[in-house]
Enzyme design. Structure first.
Site, PDB file in Angstrom:
ATOM      1  N   LYS A  52       0.841  -1.202   0.000  1.00  0.00           N
ATOM      2  CA  LYS A  52       0.000   0.000   0.000  1.00  0.00           C
ATOM      3  C   LYS A  52       0.873   1.246   0.000  1.00  0.00           C
ATOM      4  O   LYS A  52       0.575   2.234  -0.677  1.00  0.00           O
ATOM      5  CB  LYS A  52      -0.933  -0.004   1.220  1.00  0.00           C
ATOM      6  CG  LYS A  52      -2.087  -0.986   1.070  1.00  0.00           C
ATOM      7  CD  LYS A  52      -2.806  -1.275   2.372  1.00  0.00           C
ATOM      8  CE  LYS A  52      -3.829  -2.397   2.153  1.00  0.00           C
ATOM      9  NZ  LYS A  52      -4.328  -3.009   3.379  1.00  0.00           N
ATOM     10  N   GLN A  96      -5.597  -2.124   9.502  1.00  0.00           N
ATOM     11  CA  GLN A  96      -5.264  -3.430   8.941  1.00  0.00           C
ATOM     12  C   GLN A  96      -5.825  -4.529   9.842  1.00  0.00           C
ATOM     13  O   GLN A  96      -5.533  -4.574  11.036  1.00  0.00           O
ATOM     14  CB  GLN A  96      -3.735  -3.557   8.812  1.00  0.00           C
ATOM     15  CG  GLN A  96      -3.272  -4.806   8.105  1.00  0.00           C
ATOM     16  CD  GLN A  96      -3.644  -4.831   6.616  1.00  0.00           C
ATOM     17  OE1 GLN A  96      -3.448  -3.875   5.889  1.00  0.00           O
ATOM     18  NE2 GLN A  96      -4.198  -5.943   6.184  1.00  0.00           N
ATOM     19  N   ASP A 119     -11.746   1.886   3.256  1.00  0.00           N
ATOM     20  CA  ASP A 119     -11.878   0.444   3.049  1.00  0.00           C
ATOM     21  C   ASP A 119     -13.335   0.046   2.816  1.00  0.00           C
ATOM     22  O   ASP A 119     -13.609  -1.075   2.396  1.00  0.00           O
ATOM     23  CB  ASP A 119     -11.390  -0.289   4.319  1.00  0.00           C
ATOM     24  CG  ASP A 119     -10.203  -1.175   4.026  1.00  0.00           C
ATOM     25  OD1 ASP A 119      -9.896  -1.379   2.838  1.00  0.00           O
ATOM     26  OD2 ASP A 119      -9.589  -1.658   4.990  1.00  0.00           O
TER      27      ASP A 119
END
Ligand code: NAP
Length: 283
Positions: A52, A96, A119
């Site tokens: 990322k 995460q 997300d």
């Protein structure tokens, strides 16, 4: 022989377009920012985060990784999220997953400002997707929809089967296919006679997490096959859910693993960070 859906190439093209867009934003004094929260030092999570960061750098998004020890308290983590919710330099916040067992993932996802939830996992964004008013989408299914678009794979009236019903892939994938007027079947571990069911489908999306799970017996001649799975074989080689050698000759389009769905997931994260930035800066 199937046409390969080259996720890597498509992701590179989209990222280049994003880089140009970010250049324009920067000239206007707007700098898209993303913060990624990593709790603990899970090696797989670290690899995802590194990828990322590489994509952020390529595009020109300012990205910060906040790495907390695995024993951070839930309270402290929530306070850290709140800090970034209120920081105008960061337009996107990503936590995460998975988180250590003592932290309630649902509470953490709820704590992220839905506007910064790049997300697309916040219940508000999930609800909007269900209502057909999407704002931020889960990145993997969104990336798959971009693949259909880029390869001119029309979904209207097609029978699509989604194998796997996770919140991050299977469920949102089914909604996005439905929104494109596909007729959608959702399969899971309790589904009976899955190969015969899948064989009726024009489009198969497999998100199971089992190597070589989808064999030629699941696939009708000419079906489109999307492989979300990320597994390792006995030699540690990355493989998908689909037995590529068997299935490829029957499919019309197929994604490889690696270089299929994976690069598109990260690319959609970048795109949604830019979109969140524009919404926050210009509205
Ligand atoms: P998950 O939460 O583990 O869900 C797996 C799903 O597969 C569940 O719904 C499960 O059914 C279903 N399943 C398991 N065994 C089955 C069987 N024998 N027949 C039919 N369905 C079965 O997985 P996930 O998070 O969605 O991830 C799935 C895979 O995609 C993993 O390999 C993951 O690493 C990969 N992934 C890749 C990307 C990417 O960017 N490429 C992104 C996310 C995930 P039940 O609900 O009944 O248990």
């Amino acid at each position: 022989m199937a046409q390969l859906i080259n996720g890597r190439e498509l992701a590179d093209n989209l990222q280049e377009q994003m880089r140009l867009e970010v250049d324009v934003l920067k000239k206007q004094g707007v700098f898209p920012g993303l913060v990624v929260f990593l709790v603990g030092d899970d090696p797989a999570s670290k690899t995802y985060i590194k990828n990322k960061e590489i994509a952020s750098q390529k595009i020109g998004i300012q990205s910060t990784v906040e790495n907390y020890p695995s024993d951070i308290s839930e309270e402290k983590l929530l306070a850290e999220i709140e800090k970034y919710n209120n920081d105008p330099n960061y337009h996107g916040i990503l936590v995460q997953l998975p988180l250590p067992g003592h932290i309630d993932e649902e509470k953490v996802l709820l704590a992220i400002d839905p506007k910064k939830d790049v997300d697309g996992f916040h219940p508000m964004n999930m609800g909007k997707l269900l209502l057909g008013q999407p704002q931020t989408l889960p990145c993997t299914p969104y990336g798959i929809m971009k693949m259909f678009e880029a390869y001119e794979i029309h979904l209207e009236g097609k029978h699509a089967i989604v194998i796997g019903r996770s919140n991050i892939v299977g469920k949102p994938m089914a909604q996005l296919l439905l929104a494109k007027n596909a007729t959608v079947t959702m399969a899971h571990s309790h589904t009976k006679d899955l190969p015969a069911l899948a064989k009726q489908a024009d489009v198969i999306v497999s998100a199971v997490g089992k190597g070589n799970f989808v064999t030629k017996d699941f696939v009708k001649e000419g079906a489109v096959v999307i492989d979300v799975g990320m597994n390792r074989d006995e030699n540690g080689k990355r493989i998908g859910d689909v037995n590529f050698v068997e299935v490829e000759p029957k499919a019309s389009f197929i994604t490889p693993v690696p270089k299929g769905v994976g690069p598109m997931t990260i690319t959609m994260l970048m795109q949604q960070t830019i979109e969140a930035c524009k919404r926050q800066e210009f509205n």
